[in-house]
Design an enzyme around this catalytic site. Structure first.
Site, PDB file in Angstrom:
ATOM      1  N   SER A 135      -2.961  -0.487 -22.774  1.00 11.89           N
ATOM      2  CA  SER A 135      -2.174   0.439 -23.589  1.00 11.89           C
ATOM      3  C   SER A 135      -2.830   0.734 -24.935  1.00 11.89           C
ATOM      4  O   SER A 135      -2.504   1.726 -25.586  1.00 11.89           O
ATOM      5  CB  SER A 135      -0.765  -0.122 -23.812  1.00 11.89           C
ATOM      6  OG  SER A 135      -0.829  -1.357 -24.502  1.00 11.89           O
ATOM      7  N   GLN A 138      49.754  -3.575 -23.565  1.00 14.04           N
ATOM      8  CA  GLN A 138      48.722  -4.316 -24.284  1.00 14.04           C
ATOM      9  C   GLN A 138      47.372  -4.230 -23.585  1.00 14.04           C
ATOM     10  O   GLN A 138      46.322  -4.142 -24.239  1.00 14.04           O
ATOM     11  CB  GLN A 138      49.151  -5.771 -24.424  1.00 14.04           C
ATOM     12  CG  GLN A 138      48.322  -6.570 -25.410  1.00 14.04           C
ATOM     13  CD  GLN A 138      48.848  -7.987 -25.554  1.00 14.04           C
ATOM     14  OE1 GLN A 138      48.505  -8.854 -24.744  1.00 14.04           O
ATOM     15  NE2 GLN A 138      49.680  -8.224 -26.540  1.00 14.04           N
ATOM     16  N   GLU A 166      13.206   6.016 -22.412  1.00 16.69           N
ATOM     17  CA  GLU A 166      12.596   5.567 -23.671  1.00 16.69           C
ATOM     18  C   GLU A 166      12.686   4.048 -23.846  1.00 16.69           C
ATOM     19  O   GLU A 166      12.928   3.530 -24.936  1.00 16.69           O
ATOM     20  CB  GLU A 166      13.210   6.298 -24.861  1.00 16.69           C
ATOM     21  CG  GLU A 166      12.925   7.789 -24.825  1.00 16.69           C
ATOM     22  CD  GLU A 166      13.081   8.450 -26.163  1.00 16.69           C
ATOM     23  OE1 GLU A 166      12.575   7.916 -27.167  1.00 16.69           O
ATOM     24  OE2 GLU A 166      13.714   9.504 -26.213  1.00 16.69           O
TER      25      GLU A 166
END
Length: 408
Positions: A184, A303, A388
C-alpha cells in the site's frame, strides 16, 4: 484557532435550515421513486445545482468552516432527507477530497471545478480505489500505473469496483500501484480526464440500499494520462517512494498511502451521513409512537417502546458528538492520536443500523412495508458499516493506534 463549541453560530444555523428545507421539500418527495428506479436522480442533482448546494463553492465554504462543523452539518441534513439521493449529490465529494488530500494547488484548481460542472451542465466525479480482490486489503491492489518516460505519460491497467459514479463520471480519480513490492506504500492517485480512451464502465451493481446512487465497476485498459495527472507530481512521488523503501529496509511501517489519506479525511463525514439516516428513522418512529394507539392508548405510553426511543436518541446524540469532535480536530490540525476519525465513523455507522432496525420494530408490520420510509432507511443504513472501511477495519485501525502494534 477557532474555539470548540457545541453551539452553531447564526451563519451555520441559516445554512442548516436551508439544507433541511431542501431535504424536506425536494429530496424526500423523490426518495421512494428513485429508490425503486435504481437510477441516478439527475433532476434532483440539477435542482441542487440550481440553488447552489451541488457546487464547488458550497462545499468549499463548508470545508473551510473554521470550526470544522460545516461538512458534517451539511451531510447530516442531506442524508436526513434520503441516503441514496444524498449520496448522488455528495458522491463527487470523495473524488474532490482525493484531489485535495494529494494534489497540488494547480491540480486542485484545474480538476475540481470540472468534477461539478455548473447548473446548466451538471457533472459528477468518481473515486476509484476498491478492486474485486482488494477492498479492505488495499495492499493487494492489482491496478498498475507504469510511467512512459519518453512520452511523459502514465499507463493504467486494472479493474476498479464499488465506484460511486463509476463510468458515468466526468473525472475519475484512480488509485494504482506504481511499486507493487511496497504494498500500500507504493500507491499513487491519478486523474483520468473526460473522454480518455481505454476507460469504460463495467458491471453496474443492483444494491440492497442507496439505490439512487450509481455504483459500478470501472475498467482501465491501457489508459494513458499525461504526467501532470499524477496527483502531487512525480518529484513528490519519487521522494515518498524512496522514504518507503528505506523504511521497508529498516522494518518501518509508517508511510501513508494515497487511498488512506482520502479515507482519513472523509470518515467523519461518513459518520455524519449515518447520523442523518439514524435521526430520520428515529423521528418517524417517535411520531408513529405518539399517534399509534393500541389497547386504548398511544404505544409510547408503554415503557418498552419509550425506553427504546430514549436509547435511540441518546445514541444518535453521542454519535453526532464523536463526529463533531473528529471534524473539529481535523480542521484545527489536531492529530487523531486515538483514531478519533475511525471512532466517529465506527460508532455512527453502527448506531444507524441499530436505530433503523429499532424504528422498524416500533412501527411493527407497517415498518416492514414500503408504505413507510423506515424500511428503506434500514436498507440504506447497512452501507455505513461497509464502505470507506468496514466496522471491522475501523476497530483494527483504532486498536493499532491505541496499542502501537501491528495487530492482525
Amino acid at each position: 484557532m477557532a474555539e470548540f463549541t457545541l453551539e452553531l453560530n447564526d451563519d451555520q444555523k441559516q445554512v442548516r435550515d436551508w439544507l433541511h428545507g431542501f431535504a424536506e421539500d425536494v429530496i424526500r418527495p423523490a426518495a421512494a421513486e428513485w429508490d425503486e428506479r435504481e437510477e441516478t436522480p439527475w433532476p434532483v442533482i440539477q435542482e441542487a445545482a440550481k440553488v447552489g448546494i451541488y457546487s464547488l463553492d458550497f462545499y468549499a465554504q463548508q470545508f473551510f468552516d473554521p470550526t470544522g462543523l460545516g461538512i458534517p452539518m451539511a451531510m447530516e441534513e442531506l442524508f436526513w432527507g434520503d441516503a441514496g439521493i444524498a449520496l448522488s449529490i455528495v458522491g463527487t465529494g470523495l473524488a474532490a477530497v482525493g484531489v485535495l488530500a494529494n494534489g497540488t494547488e494547480e491540480q486542485i484548481g484545474t480538476w475540481i471545478p470540472q468534477m461539478y460542472g455548473d447548473a446548466d451542465d451538471v457533472k459528477v466525479a468518481a473515486f476509484c480505489s476498491s478492486e474485486p480482490d482488494a477492498g479492505s486489503d488495499v495492499a493487494s491492489m492489482r491496478t498498475r500505473a507504469v510511467y512512459d518516460e519518453a512520452k511523459d505519460e502514465w499507463v493504467l491497467n486494472g479493474t476498479k469496483t464499488w465506484a460511486t459514479n463509476g463510468g458515468i463520471a466526468n473525472v475519475h480519480v484512480v488509485v494504482a500501484a506504481v511499486d507493487a513490492e511496497l504494498g500500500s506504500k507504493g500507491h499513487a492517485s491519478f486523474i483520468v480526464p473526460p473522454g480518455t480512451p481505454g476507460l469504460s464502465q463495467g458491471q453496474k451493481f443492483k444494491k440492497h440500499g442507496i439505490r439512487a446512487s450509481h455504483t459500478a465497476e470501472v475498467v482501465l485498459e491501457d489508459v494513458r494520462v499525461p504526467g501532470h495527472c499524477l496527483l502531487g507530481g512525480k518529484e513528490k512521488l519519487d521522494e515518498r517512494l524512496a522514504r518507503a523503501r528505506e523504511k521497508a529496509k529498516a522494518g518501518g511501517d509508517r508511510v501513508k498511502n494515497a487511498a488512506m489519506a482520502t479515507f482519513e479525511a472523509s470518515r467523519p463525514a461518513v459518520g455524519a451521513m449515518a447520523v442523518g439516516t439514524a435521526r430520520a428513522a428515529y423521528e418517524v418512529a417517535l411520531d408513529y409512537a405518539r399517534t399509534r394507539e393500541q389497547f386504548g392508548r398511544p404505544i409510547i405510553d408503554n415503557q418498552g417502546v419509550a425506553f427504546q426511543l430514549a436509547d435511540m436518541r441518546t445514541q444518535i446524540d453521542a454519535a453526532r458528538l464523536l463526529v463533531w469532535r473528529a471534524s473539529w480536530m481535523a480542521t484545527t490540525g489536531k492529530p487523531f492520536t486515538s483514531a478519533e476519525g475511525s471512532m466517529s465513523k465506527l460508532y455512527a455507522s453502527e448506531v444507524a443500523k441499530k436505530v433503523t432496525a429499532q424504528a422498524i420494530q416500533i412501527l411493527g408490520g407497517n415498518g416492514y412495508t414500503r408504505e413507510y420510509p423506515v424500511e428503506r432507511m434500514h436498507r440504506d443504513a447497512a452501507i455505513y458499516t461497509i464502505f470507506e472501511g468496514t466496522s471491522e477495519i475501523q476497530r483494527l485501525v483504532i486498536a493499532r493506534t491505541l496499542s502501537g502494534l501491528p495487530i492482525r
